[in-house]
Enzyme design. Structure first.
Site, short mmCIF file in Angstrom:
data_model
loop_
_atom_site.label_atom_id
_atom_site.label_comp_id
_atom_site.label_asym_id
_atom_site.label_seq_id
_atom_site.Cartn_x
_atom_site.Cartn_y
_atom_site.Cartn_z
N HIS A 186 46.79 -0.31 2.50
CA HIS A 186 48.31 0.61 3.98
C HIS A 186 48.94 1.43 3.02
CE1 HIS A 186 51.81 -0.54 4.91
NE2 HIS A 186 51.24 -0.46 6.00
N ASN A 188 52.73 1.12 1.83
CA ASN A 188 52.50 0.44 0.91
C ASN A 188 51.70 -0.15 -0.34
OD1 ASN A 188 54.91 1.63 2.43
ND2 ASN A 188 55.02 -0.16 3.14
N LYS A 189 50.77 -0.46 -0.27
CA LYS A 189 50.26 -1.09 -1.20
C LYS A 189 50.15 -0.31 -3.25
CE LYS A 189 49.76 -4.65 1.39
NZ LYS A 189 50.64 -5.12 2.72
N ASN A 190 49.82 -0.87 -3.45
CA ASN A 190 49.53 -0.17 -4.60
C ASN A 190 49.14 1.43 -5.18
OD1 ASN A 190 51.06 -2.53 -5.71
ND2 ASN A 190 50.76 -2.37 -7.57
N VAL A 191 47.69 1.16 -4.72
CA VAL A 191 46.80 1.81 -3.97
C VAL A 191 46.58 2.55 -2.72
CG1 VAL A 191 45.79 1.70 -6.76
CG2 VAL A 191 45.25 1.21 -4.17
#
Ligand SMILES: *Cc1c(COP(=O)(O)O)cnc(C)c1O
Length: 376
Positions: A186, A188-191
Site C-alpha cells: 500500500h 504508505n508502507k515501507n516499499v
C-alpha cells in the site's frame, strides 16, 4: 523541491519515495501493450523471493487479498477460530470473518504493542486453527516464542507483516522463515506499488492453490485448456503496479537505514513528558514503519492532532482497537475486553517518518510536540 527544504511547508506523517527511474519504467510498461499481470509481476515476485531466502512468493492486488488467500490456503473456514490482535488495521480481523471463521482476540503487550503471546496461548481452544500476529510498526514479534507456541497447539501461523518489509529476526529478514507471511505494498508502507501485497509460502505444495485463488480459480493447460475447480477472487496485481514495486525493492536497505536514523533522532530529541510512552528502541530488527508515541491520558488525541496541524505537522492514527468497531461490537465484543489495546488505541499517535525527511524535520516535530504537550 520537497517539503523538507522549506520549514513552512506541511510535513505529512508519510510520503512515498518514487524515483525517476521507476517513473520512466512505469511509462515503458504503459507503452508496452501489456499492462495487467505479466512479466513485471514475475520480476517483482522473483525479487521478493530473493529477499525471502528463495521461498516462493505470489503477488496480489492488496495485502488484504493476500491475507484472505493465506487463510483459504490453510483451509480455514466456518467453525474454526483464529487468534489475532485487537490493535491493527481492520483487515487483519476482517479477513477471518470473510472466510467464515471466528476471530478470537488476545490483548497486546503494552511495551511492544504486539499481541501478548501468553494471552494468545490462553485463548487457544479445540477450535483454534491459526494465529495471525502483526509486526506492528515494523517491530517483529518474538518469532521463536511464536512458533514454539504454534507448534504446541498445531496452529498455522499467518504473519501479518504488512508493515515489516525489511525487518529482521536473528539476522534473517522477516519473510525468510516461518509459515505463511503477508506483506502489503500500500502507498504508505515501507516499499510500495501504490496498492499491492504478496504471500510468502513455507510449503511449495501450497503455491498452486495460492495462485489459483488470485484469478478466479482458473488453471490453464496446453494451447487452449481452461478449468476452474475452486471459487477464487480477482486479486491479481497489474504490471503497472508491479513495476513500481520493482523500482522500490532496489532501495529497501537504503529506506530502512534512513528510517532507523530518523527514529534514532526521535529518541535523542523527543522530550519525554510524564505519561508519554515511546516505542521500544530497537535498531536491530525493526524496519521503523512508524514512530508512534502514546500520549499522556490528559491529552486527548484529537486535540494533539489539531494543534500539531496548526504547526504544519501531520499526525496519523494507527489504530483504534478493532473489537470496538460496530461490526465487532455487533458480534459481542465490548469496552473493557482488551484494556491495553483500548488504552493505546485511544491515545497512540503516529509522528512523521519517511525516508525523504530531513533530520531537521524530526527536530521540528519534537519542538512542536513539546509545545503542544506543555500547553496541556
Ligand atoms: C496495510 C495493512 C494491511 C492491509 O494491506 P493492504 O495492502 O492495504 O490491503 C493489513 N494489516 C496491516 C497491519 C496493515 O498495516
Amino acid at each position: 523541491m520537497n517539503a523538507s527544504n522549506n520549514a513552512a511547508a506541511f510535513l505529512p506523517f508519510t510520503r512515498p519515495a518514487i524515483d525517476e527511474e521507476t517513473i520512466a519504467g512505469v511509462a515503458e510498461v504503459l507503452r508496452s501493450g501489456w499492462i495487467t499481470s505479466g512479466p513485471q509481476v514475475k520480476s517483482f515476485e522473483q525479487a521478493l523471493s530473493a529477499h525471502c531466502g528463495g521461498r516462493p512468493v505470489r503477488a496480489y492486488n492488496s495485502g488484504t487479498a493476500a491475507l484472505e488467500v493465506a487463510l483459504r490456503v490453510a483451509g480455514i473456514g466456518p467453525g474454526d477460530e483464529v487468534i489475532t490482535t485487537p490493535l491493527s488495521w481492520v483487515s487483519t480481523a476482517s479477513v477471518i470473518l470473510q472466510v467464515g471463521a471466528r476471530p478470537v482476540f488476545a490483548d497486546i503487550d503494552p511495551v511492544t504493542r504486539n499481541i501478548d503471546l501468553d494471552l494468545a496461548e490462553r485463548a487457544v481452544t479445540k477450535k483454534t486453527r491459526a494465529i495471525i500476529p502483526v509486526h506492528l510498526a515494523g517491530l517483529p514479534l518474538d518469532l521463536d516464542k511464536l512458533y514454539a507456541m504454534a507448534g504446541r497447539h498445531k496452529l498455522r501461523v499467518i504473519e501479518d507483516a504488512a508493515q515489516a518489509y525489511g525487518a529482521m529476526w536473528k539476522g534473517k529478514p522477516i519473510g525468510a522463515q516461518g509459515d505463511l507471511v503477508m506483506f502489503s505494498f500500500h502507498a504508505n508502507k515501507n516499499v510500495t506499488c501504490a496498492e499491492g501485497g504478496c504471500l510468502v509460502m513455507g510449503d511449495e505444495r501450497e503455491v498452486p492453490l495460492a495462485e489459483k485463488l488470485r484469478l478466479m480459480g482458473v488453471t490453464r493447460t496446453g494451447e487452449d485448456g481452461m478449468d476452474v475447480d475452486v471459487a477464487g477472487g480477482k486479486y491479481n496485481l497489474t504490471d503497472v503496479a508491479a513495476r513500481i514495486g520493482v523500482g522500490q525493492l532496489k532501495r529497501t536497505e537504503e529506506f530502512t537505514a534512513r528510517r532507523r536514523a530518523l527514529a534514532k533522532r526521535y529518541f535523542d530529541r523527543f522530550d519525554r513528558k510524564p505519561g508519554c510512552e515511546l516505542p521500544p528502541a530497537d535498531f536491530e530488527n525493526s524496519c521503523w514503519h512508524m514512530f508512534q508515541v502514546v500520549l499522556p491520558p490528559s491529552m486527548p488525541r484529537a486535540t494533539f492532532i489539531a494543534r500539531m496541524r496548526g504547526h504544519g505537522i501531520g499526525i496519523g492514527v494507527h489504530y483504534p482497537a478493532i473489537h470496538l468497531f460496530t461490526l465487532f461490537r455487533n458480534l459481542g465484543w465490548k469496552d473493557g475486553d482488551f484494556p491495553q489495546a483500548e488504552r493505546i488505541g485511544r491515545s497512540i499517535a503516529t509522528l512523521p517518518l519517511f525516508p525523504a525527511m530531513a533530520d531537521e524535520d524530526v527536530d521540528r516535530v519534537c519542538t512542536a510536540a513539546a509545545a503542544v504537550l506543555d500547553q496541556h
